[in-house]
Scaffold this motif. Structure first.
Motif, PDB file in Angstrom:
ATOM      1  N   TYR A  79       0.841  -1.203   0.000  1.00  0.00           N
ATOM      2  CA  TYR A  79       0.000   0.000   0.000  1.00  0.00           C
ATOM      3  C   TYR A  79       0.882   1.261   0.000  1.00  0.00           C
ATOM      4  CZ  TYR A  79      -3.355   3.450   1.692  1.00  0.00           C
ATOM      5  OH  TYR A  79      -4.128   4.565   1.822  1.00  0.00           O
ATOM      6  N   LEU A  80       2.026   1.152   0.663  1.00  0.00           N
ATOM      7  CA  LEU A  80       2.958   2.292   0.723  1.00  0.00           C
ATOM      8  C   LEU A  80       3.920   2.314  -0.468  1.00  0.00           C
ATOM      9  CD1 LEU A  80       3.675   2.047   4.533  1.00  0.00           C
ATOM     10  CD2 LEU A  80       2.537   3.953   3.394  1.00  0.00           C
ATOM     11  N   ARG A  81       3.660   1.490  -1.463  1.00  0.00           N
ATOM     12  CA  ARG A  81       4.454   1.379  -2.692  1.00  0.00           C
ATOM     13  C   ARG A  81       5.842   0.789  -2.435  1.00  0.00           C
ATOM     14  NH1 ARG A  81       4.099   7.358  -4.621  1.00  0.00           N
ATOM     15  NH2 ARG A  81       3.943   7.669  -2.364  1.00  0.00           N
ATOM     16  N   VAL A  82       5.905  -0.085  -1.458  1.00  0.00           N
ATOM     17  CA  VAL A  82       7.153  -0.801  -1.169  1.00  0.00           C
ATOM     18  C   VAL A  82       6.945  -2.254  -1.568  1.00  0.00           C
ATOM     19  CG1 VAL A  82       8.715  -1.573   0.658  1.00  0.00           C
ATOM     20  CG2 VAL A  82       7.699   0.720   0.752  1.00  0.00           C
ATOM     21  N   LYS A  83       7.821  -2.776  -2.388  1.00  0.00           N
ATOM     22  CA  LYS A  83       7.681  -4.156  -2.848  1.00  0.00           C
ATOM     23  C   LYS A  83       8.230  -5.125  -1.793  1.00  0.00           C
ATOM     24  CE  LYS A  83       7.759  -7.937  -5.382  1.00  0.00           C
ATOM     25  NZ  LYS A  83       6.763  -8.866  -4.843  1.00  0.00           N
ATOM     26  N   PRO A  84       7.392  -6.021  -1.247  1.00  0.00           N
ATOM     27  CA  PRO A  84       7.934  -7.088  -0.386  1.00  0.00           C
ATOM     28  C   PRO A  84       8.794  -8.000  -1.260  1.00  0.00           C
ATOM     29  CG  PRO A  84       5.559  -6.813  -0.058  1.00  0.00           C
ATOM     30  CD  PRO A  84       5.915  -6.062  -1.307  1.00  0.00           C
ATOM     31  N   TYR A  85      10.065  -8.048  -1.000  1.00  0.00           N
ATOM     32  CA  TYR A  85      11.022  -8.635  -1.941  1.00  0.00           C
ATOM     33  C   TYR A  85      11.465 -10.025  -1.472  1.00  0.00           C
ATOM     34  CZ  TYR A  85      15.423  -8.561  -4.717  1.00  0.00           C
ATOM     35  OH  TYR A  85      16.459  -8.841  -5.557  1.00  0.00           O
ATOM     36  N   TYR A  86      12.275 -10.062  -0.410  1.00  0.00           N
ATOM     37  CA  TYR A  86      12.734 -11.357   0.101  1.00  0.00           C
ATOM     38  C   TYR A  86      12.161 -11.633   1.484  1.00  0.00           C
ATOM     39  CZ  TYR A  86      16.306 -12.429  -3.388  1.00  0.00           C
ATOM     40  OH  TYR A  86      16.960 -12.768  -4.538  1.00  0.00           O
ATOM     41  N   MET A  87      11.930 -12.907   1.743  1.00  0.00           N
ATOM     42  CA  MET A  87      11.629 -13.389   3.093  1.00  0.00           C
ATOM     43  C   MET A  87      12.741 -14.403   3.371  1.00  0.00           C
ATOM     44  SD  MET A  87       8.062 -14.992   4.456  1.00  0.00           S
ATOM     45  CE  MET A  87       7.929 -16.380   3.319  1.00  0.00           C
ATOM     46  N   PHE A  88      13.715 -14.013   4.169  1.00  0.00           N
ATOM     47  CA  PHE A  88      14.904 -14.846   4.327  1.00  0.00           C
ATOM     48  C   PHE A  88      14.741 -15.892   5.427  1.00  0.00           C
ATOM     49  CE2 PHE A  88      17.219 -11.225   2.340  1.00  0.00           C
ATOM     50  CZ  PHE A  88      17.735 -11.948   1.268  1.00  0.00           C
ATOM     51  N   GLN A  89      15.260 -17.056   5.131  1.00  0.00           N
ATOM     52  CA  GLN A  89      15.512 -18.029   6.178  1.00  0.00           C
ATOM     53  C   GLN A  89      16.670 -17.445   6.982  1.00  0.00           C
ATOM     54  OE1 GLN A  89      13.921 -20.851   6.731  1.00  0.00           O
ATOM     55  NE2 GLN A  89      15.284 -21.689   8.271  1.00  0.00           N
ATOM     56  N   CYS A  90      16.532 -17.416   8.312  1.00  0.00           N
ATOM     57  CA  CYS A  90      17.573 -16.786   9.149  1.00  0.00           C
ATOM     58  C   CYS A  90      18.894 -17.555   8.999  1.00  0.00           C
ATOM     59  CB  CYS A  90      17.108 -16.785  10.599  1.00  0.00           C
ATOM     60  SG  CYS A  90      18.235 -15.951  11.716  1.00  0.00           S
ATOM     61  N   HIS A  97      17.821 -20.028  18.763  1.00  0.00           N
ATOM     62  CA  HIS A  97      16.448 -19.927  19.296  1.00  0.00           C
ATOM     63  C   HIS A  97      15.537 -19.112  18.378  1.00  0.00           C
ATOM     64  CE1 HIS A  97      18.668 -16.409  20.547  1.00  0.00           C
ATOM     65  NE2 HIS A  97      17.563 -15.808  20.930  1.00  0.00           N
ATOM     66  N   LEU A  98      16.127 -18.309  17.493  1.00  0.00           N
ATOM     67  CA  LEU A  98      15.321 -17.461  16.611  1.00  0.00           C
ATOM     68  C   LEU A  98      15.071 -18.089  15.241  1.00  0.00           C
ATOM     69  CD1 LEU A  98      16.932 -13.972  17.363  1.00  0.00           C
ATOM     70  CD2 LEU A  98      14.642 -14.719  18.018  1.00  0.00           C
ATOM     71  N   ARG A  99      15.922 -19.038  14.869  1.00  0.00           N
ATOM     72  CA  ARG A  99      15.815 -19.578  13.509  1.00  0.00           C
ATOM     73  C   ARG A  99      14.638 -20.535  13.367  1.00  0.00           C
ATOM     74  NH1 ARG A  99      20.203 -22.554  11.440  1.00  0.00           N
ATOM     75  NH2 ARG A  99      21.198 -22.817  13.464  1.00  0.00           N
ATOM     76  N   THR A 100      13.801 -20.310  12.345  1.00  0.00           N
ATOM     77  CA  THR A 100      12.686 -21.207  12.065  1.00  0.00           C
ATOM     78  C   THR A 100      13.228 -22.454  11.362  1.00  0.00           C
ATOM     79  OG1 THR A 100      12.387 -20.102   9.944  1.00  0.00           O
ATOM     80  CG2 THR A 100      11.002 -19.326  11.753  1.00  0.00           C
ATOM     81  N   SER A 101      12.500 -23.548  11.438  1.00  0.00           N
ATOM     82  CA  SER A 101      12.911 -24.715  10.651  1.00  0.00           C
ATOM     83  C   SER A 101      12.560 -24.420   9.188  1.00  0.00           C
ATOM     84  CB  SER A 101      12.169 -25.975  11.119  1.00  0.00           C
ATOM     85  OG  SER A 101      10.797 -25.865  10.807  1.00  0.00           O
ATOM     86  N   VAL A 102      13.287 -25.022   8.268  1.00  0.00           N
ATOM     87  CA  VAL A 102      13.005 -24.817   6.846  1.00  0.00           C
ATOM     88  C   VAL A 102      11.569 -25.269   6.535  1.00  0.00           C
ATOM     89  CG1 VAL A 102      13.620 -25.588   4.512  1.00  0.00           C
ATOM     90  CG2 VAL A 102      15.411 -24.946   6.125  1.00  0.00           C
ATOM     91  N   GLU A 103      11.137 -26.331   7.201  1.00  0.00           N
ATOM     92  CA  GLU A 103       9.773 -26.851   6.962  1.00  0.00           C
ATOM     93  C   GLU A 103       8.735 -25.807   7.383  1.00  0.00           C
ATOM     94  OE1 GLU A 103      12.169 -28.434   8.655  1.00  0.00           O
ATOM     95  OE2 GLU A 103      12.707 -29.918   7.139  1.00  0.00           O
ATOM     96  N   ASP A 104       8.973 -25.156   8.521  1.00  0.00           N
ATOM     97  CA  ASP A 104       8.062 -24.113   9.004  1.00  0.00           C
ATOM     98  C   ASP A 104       8.015 -22.945   8.006  1.00  0.00           C
ATOM     99  OD1 ASP A 104       6.320 -23.783  11.013  1.00  0.00           O
ATOM    100  OD2 ASP A 104       7.748 -23.077  12.523  1.00  0.00           O
TER     101      ASP A 104
END
Ligand code: SF4
Length: 419
Positions: free
Chosen positions: A293-304, A312-319
């Motif tokens: 909406y603010l004209r910002v493209k959601p680009y990457y969603m990184f695996q930590c 403790h912060l890293r998600t599993s790849v399956e998740d």
């Protein structure tokens, strides 16, 4: 009617001796936010009731702790006593950072040190370089992937290091993009940034400059009219922001993003999937819709990345794949970020895509019969034709020559109109 985002709270400990009026005028000054940043445990105790794990984190963490008053106020707004508040997990050290049993943790998970061509320049891909202009950030994110460099109190590159980096870029004519990173380049003054950008723009083969920054998230007052106008003189400058949670998109952040876009700077967002912060498709969806909406493209969603102290912060790849699959049906392509994993030790990015193909029969010469199941269970077959012998005609050197002359003409026009 124009949609307004919720403004961030303005909270500063009363013990800091600032009258409400003085606070109101100081709050919007980014240099004040830098000067009054929280760095010691006692500073954080003025905002949060620290848990035993967080207190241990301050004693044991091998990575700096720092936060702007703006972001601390935002993180402590909903529950000053909730140690699992999503924004708090991003900024606060915890005992888990120094756990002895870890899955895979490294100070330099991307193997950047191996690709350092000068002390401030990482060159991994042929056409782009990462210029580490400063190691300073206004908030040290606990999941940072560059802990081998960030927060070392080195600040802006020393003169010989700076010149060495420029010399390298000048000599490598295949470099098309320079990514200013660190650290956070927007913690540097306008004058220093202007100098860096002017020097880069004197190098003819540099086409694109990217600016990786979390300042619009943690200190949106940094994005001033002067800054965006200065950046415009060096266009094209792409801004890569780093919002992880919809709560970070306050009215102040929205104003900052709109300034970039209104002055012609394309803005892309890179987020990191994190346990307890955003590992739910509905959270990513809310963030992506607001950004778009603010004209910002959601680009990457990184695996930590497996950076030191992040187990403790890293998600599993399956998740992560489950989140991506759910998003597939809920978001348009414009709003959908790509899930991506950086292969440790400098292997580059690997796209992670949910498995939609469930069967493939035949071969490429004869043609294949491929069965797919869509995000909502619709199953169907795609018949792929045999491999064709028709190839698109290619004259790469002519394209290159044409592009060079177009760029010359454009820069001549730009100089003419400025003059
Ligand atoms: S802003 Fe970027 S470089 Fe700085 S601590 Fe956060 S993730 Fe690391």
């Amino acid at each position: 009617m124009r949609f307004e985002f919720r403004p961030a709270p303005m909270r500063f400990p009363s013990s800091a001796g600032l009258e409400p009026e003085a606070l109101a005028s100081a709050w919007g000054d980014w240099t004040w936010q830098m000067r009054r940043s929280l760095t010691h445990r006692s500073d954080f105790e003025a905002y949060f009731e620290l848990s035993p794990s967080e207190r241990r984190g301050f004693e044991l963490s091998g990575f700096q702790v720092r936060c702007t008053p703006y972001y601390a106020a935002l993180a402590s707004e909903t529950a000053a006593g909730d140690e699992f508040d999503p924004l708090r997990l991003i900024l606060m050290p915890r005992a888990e950072e120094s756990a002895e049993q870890v899955t895979q943790e490294q100070w330099d998970p991307l193997g950047e040190r191996r690709n350092l061509k000068t002390p401030r320049l990482v060159h991994r891909y042929p056409d782009r370089v990462l210029f580490l202009v400063t190691d300073f950030c206004s908030v040290y994110c606990r999941y940072c992937t560059r802990k081998h460099f960030t927060g070392g109190e080195l600040a802006f590159a020393r003169e010989p290091e700076y010149r060495e980096a420029l010399e390298y870029i000048r000599a490598q004519t295949g470099i098309r993009e320079v990514i200013l990173s660190g650290g956070d380049p927007l913690t540097l003054s306008d004058a220093i940034l202007d100098r860096v950008l002017s020097d880069l723009r004197k190098i003819e083969h540099v086409e694109i400059i990217r600016l990786g920054t979390r300042m619009p998230v943690v200190c949106p007052m940094r994005v001033t009219e002067d800054l965006v106008r200065m950046l415009k003189r060096h266009k094209p400058v792409y801004v890569m922001t780093h919002f992880n949670h919809p709560r970070e998109l306050t009215q102040e952040a929205a104003v900052a993003l709109e300034k970039f876009v209104d002055h012609g700077h394309p803005v892309f967002n890179q987020m990191v999937l994190l346990n307890g912060v955003n590992n739910d498709a509905r959270i990513v969806q809310a963030l992506s819709r607001r950004l778009l909406y603010l004209r910002v493209k959601p680009y990457y969603m990184f695996q930590c990345d497996p950076s030191r102290g992040t187990d403790h912060l890293r998600t599993s790849v399956e998740d992560s794949l489950r989140v991506q699959r759910e998003l597939w049906g809920r978001l348009s392509g414009l709003a959908l970020p790509q899930l991506s994993l950086d292969i440790p030790d400098g292997g580059g990015k690997a796209g992670l895509v949910p498995q939609f193909e469930i069967q493939c029969e035949g071969d490429e010469q004869q043609g294949t019969r491929r069965t797919y199941v869509g995000w909502d269970g619709v199953e169907s077959v795609y018949i792929s034709p045999p491999r064709s012998r028709w190839r698109a005609p290619l004259d790469a050197s002519a394209y290159e020559e044409e592009w060079r002359s177009l760029r010359h003409a454009q820069s001549r026009d730009a100089q003419h109109s400025e003059g």
